[in-house]
Design an enzyme around this catalytic site. Structure first.
Site, mmCIF file in Angstrom:
data_model
loop_
_atom_site.group_PDB
_atom_site.id
_atom_site.type_symbol
_atom_site.label_atom_id
_atom_site.label_comp_id
_atom_site.label_asym_id
_atom_site.label_seq_id
_atom_site.Cartn_x
_atom_site.Cartn_y
_atom_site.Cartn_z
ATOM 1 N N PHE A 196 11.290 14.867 11.653
ATOM 2 C CA PHE A 196 10.078 14.058 11.423
ATOM 3 C C PHE A 196 10.183 12.433 12.321
ATOM 4 O O PHE A 196 9.512 12.146 12.911
ATOM 5 C CB PHE A 196 10.036 12.785 10.451
ATOM 6 N N SER B 134 1.072 -1.101 -0.152
ATOM 7 C CA SER B 134 0.106 -0.038 0.027
ATOM 8 C C SER B 134 0.581 1.100 0.016
ATOM 9 O O SER B 134 2.036 1.785 0.382
ATOM 10 C CB SER B 134 -0.861 0.207 1.417
ATOM 11 N N HIS C 99 4.129 -1.246 3.670
ATOM 12 C CA HIS C 99 3.264 0.217 3.545
ATOM 13 C C HIS C 99 4.184 1.443 3.166
ATOM 14 O O HIS C 99 5.255 0.812 4.187
ATOM 15 C CB HIS C 99 2.730 -0.018 4.796
ATOM 16 N N GLU D 79 0.888 5.798 0.724
ATOM 17 C CA GLU D 79 0.082 6.774 1.585
ATOM 18 C C GLU D 79 0.175 8.581 1.360
ATOM 19 O O GLU D 79 1.342 8.572 0.980
ATOM 20 C CB GLU D 79 0.850 6.575 3.169
ATOM 21 N N ASP E 159 -2.937 13.044 16.862
ATOM 22 C CA ASP E 159 -2.115 14.330 18.030
ATOM 23 C C ASP E 159 -2.880 15.493 17.882
ATOM 24 O O ASP E 159 -3.483 15.603 16.981
ATOM 25 C CB ASP E 159 -0.784 13.997 17.485
HETATM 26 C C1 LIG Z 1 0.578 3.944 10.354
HETATM 27 C C2 LIG Z 1 0.225 5.067 11.092
HETATM 28 C C3 LIG Z 1 -0.439 6.317 10.506
HETATM 29 C C4 LIG Z 1 -0.903 7.665 10.787
HETATM 30 N N1 LIG Z 1 -1.217 8.350 10.231
HETATM 31 C C5 LIG Z 1 -1.896 9.773 11.037
HETATM 32 C C6 LIG Z 1 -2.900 10.489 10.422
HETATM 33 O O1 LIG Z 1 -3.713 10.278 10.072
HETATM 34 N N2 LIG Z 1 -2.834 11.676 11.664
HETATM 35 C C7 LIG Z 1 -2.014 12.143 12.180
HETATM 36 O O2 LIG Z 1 -2.385 12.468 12.860
HETATM 37 N N3 LIG Z 1 -1.413 11.031 12.633
HETATM 38 C C8 LIG Z 1 -0.937 9.399 12.541
HETATM 39 N N4 LIG Z 1 0.244 8.420 12.958
HETATM 40 C C9 LIG Z 1 0.577 9.828 13.790
HETATM 41 C C10 LIG Z 1 -0.311 8.908 15.356
HETATM 42 O O3 LIG Z 1 -1.452 9.476 15.273
HETATM 43 C C11 LIG Z 1 0.810 9.106 16.233
HETATM 44 O O4 LIG Z 1 2.115 7.917 16.743
HETATM 45 C C12 LIG Z 1 -0.334 9.144 17.545
HETATM 46 O O5 LIG Z 1 0.714 9.984 18.758
HETATM 47 C C13 LIG Z 1 -0.861 8.053 18.901
HETATM 48 O O6 LIG Z 1 -1.683 7.383 18.008
HETATM 49 P P1 LIG Z 1 -1.967 5.924 18.076
HETATM 50 O O7 LIG Z 1 -3.223 5.847 17.364
HETATM 51 O O8 LIG Z 1 -1.344 4.862 18.241
HETATM 52 O O9 LIG Z 1 -2.392 6.153 20.319
HETATM 53 P P2 LIG Z 1 -2.193 4.611 20.316
HETATM 54 O O10 LIG Z 1 -2.937 3.331 20.577
HETATM 55 O O11 LIG Z 1 -3.775 5.338 21.428
HETATM 56 O O12 LIG Z 1 -1.003 5.507 21.650
HETATM 57 C C14 LIG Z 1 -0.953 6.519 22.124
HETATM 58 C C15 LIG Z 1 0.280 6.722 22.983
HETATM 59 O O13 LIG Z 1 -0.962 6.217 24.612
HETATM 60 C C16 LIG Z 1 -0.772 4.619 25.216
HETATM 61 N N5 LIG Z 1 -2.326 4.126 25.514
HETATM 62 C C17 LIG Z 1 -2.688 3.191 24.566
HETATM 63 N N6 LIG Z 1 -3.729 2.807 25.172
HETATM 64 C C18 LIG Z 1 -3.824 2.905 26.493
HETATM 65 C C19 LIG Z 1 -4.880 3.054 27.707
HETATM 66 N N7 LIG Z 1 -5.956 2.262 26.871
HETATM 67 N N8 LIG Z 1 -4.350 3.592 28.050
HETATM 68 C C20 LIG Z 1 -3.220 4.048 28.937
HETATM 69 N N9 LIG Z 1 -2.180 4.515 27.827
HETATM 70 C C21 LIG Z 1 -2.095 4.235 26.586
HETATM 71 C C22 LIG Z 1 0.728 4.165 24.112
HETATM 72 O O14 LIG Z 1 1.190 2.888 24.739
HETATM 73 C C23 LIG Z 1 1.055 5.007 23.632
HETATM 74 O O15 LIG Z 1 1.950 6.169 24.155
HETATM 75 C C24 LIG Z 1 -0.078 7.572 12.143
HETATM 76 C C25 LIG Z 1 0.721 6.480 12.471
HETATM 77 C C26 LIG Z 1 1.163 4.966 12.304
HETATM 78 C C27 LIG Z 1 2.377 4.486 12.709
#
Ligand SMILES: Cc1cc2nc3c(=O)[nH]c(=O)nc-3n(C[C@H](O)[C@H](O)[C@H](O)COP(=O)(O)OP(=O)(O)OC[C@H]3O[C@@H](n4cnc5c(N)ncnc54)[C@H](O)[C@@H]3O)c2cc1C
Length: 289
Positions: free
Chosen positions: A212, A12, A262, A14, A105
């Protein structure tokens, strides 16, 4: 890596949603070049705090209509359940069936964090709202998430997303294949057997890559950093060296059984395509390994 070898490989690309008409025209051209190698899907990012909401929708629907399945990224940071429901309904009505579900974020200076705090809550909400309609991808971090309390907690938090209903994961980019192998092995021991697809960042521009990488917690190994530094403004050498390094890592990943790749294209076709071609990924069978 045992768990990963059972899956059909998927590839894929992005994109980010362009802001201007020239940006849209450029993305169309990039899309057309990448479509020729028949990726399994494209994905389109969602700006921090929903800042690109409308442009993400417009880009996803435009790409999806052109025949290659396109997955919106969707983050819950800053959004309400109602807003997220509207987006899910819109995507479903337009035949979109894959979402990259993220916490996201907040842009600096914005305080509100929305109704959901973590990606596992978003995954759970999407499953409640749309059942099994969407194939849900979540983010995984071979070098751990920069805000994680510690490595163990981060792994457990990843498992929560899978248990909440995610189908597979795409990783943050990395330049050290061992970090990916270690992640997959640890997750296997924690009972995760879903595809964890490596996210690949082609190396194009040294200062952007450093910026980055500092932000997202991806490490540039010293030997790569030093060599890139030595090239200074010589962008041809940076690209050539970057292509060799990243191709070599992808080869290693695929040989070990990674379930696809990806590519973070940054809306450029050539850097990802040259790695793709070096790897000999071709046609729908996609693979030589
Ligand atoms: C493939 C990919 C695509 C991305 N695309 C985008 C995008 O389009 N837009 C954007 O803004 N960002 C994007 N990001 C970045 C991402 O949004 C950031 O890394 C963000 O800080 C974390 O998102 P996450 O979904 O991993 O969060 P989570 O999985 O929620 O984790 C965030 C943090 O919280 C902790 N955590 C998770 N769940 C819990 C819980 N239940 N209780 C306590 N702590 C917890 C985790 O250990 C981690 O430190 C992308 C990252 C990747 C790898």
């Amino acid at each position: 890596m045992q768990s990963q070898t059972q899956f059909k490989r998927r590839f894929s690309f992005e994109f980010f949603p362009p802001k201007t008409d020239p940006g849209r025209a450029k993305l169309q051209n990039v899309r057309d070049q990448l479509a020729e190698v028949h990726p399994d899907f494209f994905s389109v990012t969602f700006g921090a705090g929903g800042s690109t909401r409308d442009r993400t929708i417009e880009t996803v629907l435009s790409l999806h209509k052109q025949g290659i399945s396109t997955a919106p990224h969707l983050s819950c940071m800053g959004g309400t359940r109602e807003e997220i429901s509207e987006l899910l309904d819109l995507y479903k009505a337009n035949g979109v069936n894959r979402i990259v579900a993220l916490r996201g974020d907040m842009p600096s200076g914005m305080g509100a964090s929305g109704e959901m705090r973590y990606a596992n809550e978003l995954v759970e909400f999407i499953r409640e709202h749309s059942g099994d309609h969407f194939n849900l991808e979540v983010a995984a971090y071979p070098e751990f998430h920069p805000q994680a309390r510690n490595a163990e907690e981060d792994l457990k938090n990843f498992v929560r997303k899978m248990k909440a209903g995610a189908n597979s994961a795409i990783t943050q980019y990395f330049f050290n294949a061992d970090s990916y192998f270690y992640l997959v092995d640890r997750l296997e021991k924690l009972g995760v057997t879903a595809p964890i697809v490596p996210g690949i960042m082609p190396i194009v521009n040294f200062s952007n890559l450093v910026r980055f990488s500092d932000m997202c917690g991806a490490e540039i190994p010293r030997w790569i950093r030093k060599q890139l530094e030595a090239y200074g403004d010589d962008s041809v050498s940076i690209r050539k060296f970057g292509e060799e390094v990243v191709t070599g890592m992808c080869e290693k990943l695929l040989k070990a059984g990674a379930p696809g790749l990806h590519f973070y294209t940054l809306n450029q076709a050539e850097p990802s395509l040259s790695i793709w071609k070096n790897l000999g990924i071709s046609g729908r069978e996609k693979i030589a390994f």
